[in-house]
Design an enzyme around this catalytic site. Structure first.
Site, PDB file in Angstrom:
ATOM      1  N   GLY A  58     -32.216   2.677 -34.565  1.00 32.63           N
ATOM      2  CA  GLY A  58     -32.240   3.588 -35.714  1.00 32.63           C
ATOM      3  C   GLY A  58     -31.942   2.803 -36.981  1.00 32.63           C
ATOM      4  N   CYS A  64     -14.533  16.507 -55.587  1.00 25.22           N
ATOM      5  CA  CYS A  64     -13.099  16.768 -55.756  1.00 25.22           C
ATOM      6  C   CYS A  64     -12.358  16.329 -54.509  1.00 25.22           C
ATOM      7  CB  CYS A  64     -12.877  18.243 -56.031  1.00 25.22           C
ATOM      8  SG  CYS A  64     -13.600  18.689 -57.593  1.00 25.22           S
TER       9      CYS A  64
HETATM   10  N1  LLP Z   1     -29.571   6.037 -29.193  1.00 27.09           N
HETATM   11  C1  LLP Z   1     -28.487   6.810 -29.021  1.00 27.09           C
HETATM   12  C2  LLP Z   1     -28.328   7.540 -27.763  1.00 27.09           C
HETATM   13  C3  LLP Z   1     -27.514   6.911 -30.031  1.00 27.09           C
HETATM   14  O1  LLP Z   1     -26.442   7.660 -29.848  1.00 27.09           O
HETATM   15  C4  LLP Z   1     -27.702   6.201 -31.249  1.00 27.09           C
HETATM   16  C5  LLP Z   1     -26.725   6.303 -32.326  1.00 27.09           C
HETATM   17  C6  LLP Z   1     -28.865   5.418 -31.388  1.00 27.09           C
HETATM   18  C7  LLP Z   1     -29.769   5.353 -30.332  1.00 27.09           C
HETATM   19  C8  LLP Z   1     -29.179   4.640 -32.634  1.00 27.09           C
HETATM   20  O2  LLP Z   1     -28.227   3.699 -32.930  1.00 27.09           O
HETATM   21  P1  LLP Z   1     -28.482   2.677 -34.162  1.00 27.09           P
HETATM   22  O3  LLP Z   1     -29.613   1.770 -33.759  1.00 27.09           O
HETATM   23  O4  LLP Z   1     -28.823   3.488 -35.349  1.00 27.09           O
HETATM   24  O5  LLP Z   1     -27.189   1.975 -34.305  1.00 27.09           O
HETATM   25  N2  LLP Z   1     -23.271   7.783 -38.246  1.00 27.09           N
HETATM   26  C9  LLP Z   1     -22.884   6.465 -37.780  1.00 27.09           C
HETATM   27  C10 LLP Z   1     -23.789   5.995 -36.651  1.00 27.09           C
HETATM   28  C11 LLP Z   1     -23.757   6.880 -35.457  1.00 27.09           C
HETATM   29  C12 LLP Z   1     -24.704   6.418 -34.397  1.00 27.09           C
HETATM   30  C13 LLP Z   1     -24.758   7.370 -33.266  1.00 27.09           C
HETATM   31  N3  LLP Z   1     -25.711   7.048 -32.274  1.00 27.09           N
HETATM   32  C14 LLP Z   1     -22.898   5.498 -38.948  1.00 27.09           C
HETATM   33  O6  LLP Z   1     -23.217   5.897 -40.063  1.00 27.09           O
HETATM   34  O7  LLP Z   1     -22.548   4.328 -38.782  1.00 27.09           O
END
Ligand code: LLP
Length: 429
Positions: free
Chosen positions: A286, A355
């Site tokens: 992602g 705020c």
């Molecule tokens: N697959 C699964 C099952 C996941 O839970 C996630 C991310 C991804 C793929 C993608 O991961 P990436 O390649 O984006 O690291 N809001 C947090 C990140 C939460 C990620 C949750 N799961 C942040 O802003 O750092």
């Protein structure tokens, strides 16, 4: 590179960022299509073209809009969705349902109904309870679905605690306890309503190590072997999740191959030794696809210099468009887009307009002297910025522009104050 400085001004994929700020207003999320296409290409050259029988499913949670998902689809990737909303977004982008994979630890009945109805390619189920729910929906609709089980591999990755997902104490996936995992696998093998393809794991996010992936893989391969021994059932698909780290300030990103080659080599050897064909392997990146392809533009407003304490520079957005500094103490890099060649002369705290004292975007940022009206560009905001945006303090969610080689257009228009009232009702009591 998509970032360039000309005439003291920051250009992003050929566009003058101060002109983008004027045209579309601020705060503005801007994505470089060239940078996105580079990332899509990297997935092909460093993984998909290198290894047969592989897929990459972009994790839409990082940034999900129909316009972006159309680019993902055209790049030949799959998409991983985690809600009915993301699924609807993918369908509205004409994503072939077969290329949609549905994850989530508590998929709602209505979400599973939509997934079955639209015929998504994979449902990654989180346990026996979800299996039963899915079976009842499939039986009612007379459809059989392809599924994987998400398991909790019980490894600890070195990242912020909130974004670790693979450790044993986790709400995600099936725990490895013998009397939980094997009955679940057996039930799926025996089910007339699902076609069990294999296993899924995801160890965490913003990772710069291969070790936790390899450890998790070893656990999952153990399950594959035991399933073969116990039930003579061969898994045909493994999903190794996402989590690849990007550069926010000074991190040095690794290529997809750096993470995935060692996994692929281990998988190849393991299945050769077991005497079974190597399953399809899927990754779910992602952040590494969209993170560095996006920036946020703000306009500087109120400036407060507290002698001997700190200088606050307020911008017209904040935690409503980027919650990551407040939630994870995430660090970012910024420059003054209209004074791009000016030397950094001050150390300031860039804060938002909410705020909330924790509404800080950058702590102790080295910047030139800023004045109200300046445009501030914050880098690497393409992942988990827009997708985690909120209407706190009834602030409208900013617009999202797509830019390419000097041209620009909107992917999402800015919310208006009227939009904020659009779902209000009169309870009539
Ligand atoms: N697959 C699964 C099952 C996941 O839970 C996630 C991310 C991804 C793929 C993608 O991961 P990436 O390649 O984006 O690291 N809001 C947090 C990140 C939460 C990620 C949750 N799961 C942040 O802003 O750092």
């Amino acid at each position: 590179m998509c970032m360039e400085i000309r005439d003291n001004t920051l250009y992003f994929d050929g566009c003058d960022t101060t002109a983008l700020a004027k045209t579309y207003g601020t705060p503005l999320y801007a994505y470089s299509q060239t940078a996105l296409e580079d990332r899509f290409r990297a997935l092909h050259t460093e993984f998909l073209d290198k290894w047969e029988n592989t897929r990459a499913a972009y994790a839409a949670k990082a940034f999900c809009t129909p316009a972006l998902l159309r680019l993902v689809k055209d790049a030949g990737l799959c998409v991983d969705v985690v809600s009915g909303g993301e699924l609807t977004c993918a369908l509205s982008a004409d994503f072939p349902a077969e290329r949609i994979e549905f994850n989530g630890n508590n998929k709602l009945p209505a979400e599973l109904e939509l997934a079955v109805e639209s015929g998504v390619g994979r449902i990654i189920i989180d346990g026996l309870q979800e299996l039963s729910l899915l079976e009842s929906i499939c039986a009612r609709k007379g459809k059989k679905m392809k599924v994987l089980y998400r398991v909790t591999p019980g490894v600890k990755a070195d990242t912020h605690d909130y974004i670790i997902t693979g450790k044993k104490d986790s709400k995600f996936g099936i725990p490895l306890d013998e009397d939980i995992i094997y009955p679940a696998i057996k039930a799926a093998i025996d089910s007339p309503w699902v076609d069990l393809l294999g296993l899924h794991f995801h160890v965490g996010s913003q990772l710069f190590e291969v070790r936790p992936y390899l450890e998790a893989l070893e656990v999952v391969l153990g399950l594959v072997k035991e399933t073969w021994t116990r039930y003579h059932f061969a898994m045909t698909e493994l999903n190794v999740g996402g989590g690849f780290g990007i550069c926010y300030t000074d991190e040095v990103p690794k290529g997809y191959g750096w993470y995935l080659d060692p996994l692929m080599e281990r998988i190849d050897t393991f299945f050769r030794d077991l005497g079974l064909p190597r399953p399809a392997v899927v990754t779910e990146p992602g952040r590494s696809v969209v993170g560095e392809a996006g920036i946020t533009l703000y306009t500087v407003g109120s400036i407060k210099d507290i002698p001997g304490v700190r200088k606050y520079v307020s911008v017209d957005g904040g935690m409503t468009d980027n919650i990551r500094p407040a939630l994870y103490q995430a660090k970012y890099r910024a420059i003054a887009a209209n004074k791009a060649e000016a030397p950094a002369t001050e150390t300031v705290t860039v804060c938002g307009k909410c705020c909330e004292s924790g509404d800080v975007l950058l702590r102790d940022a080295a910047l030139p002297t800023l004045e109200a009206g300046d445009t501030l560009a914050v880098f690497s905001t393409g992942a988990y910025g827009y997708s985690m945006a909120s209407n706190y303090n009834s602030n409208p969610i900013p617009a999202v522009a797509l830019v390419k080689e000097g041209r620009s257009g909107l992917m999402v228009r800015r919310q208006t104050w009227e939009d904020l009232l659009a779902t209000s009702c009169n309870p009539g009591l």
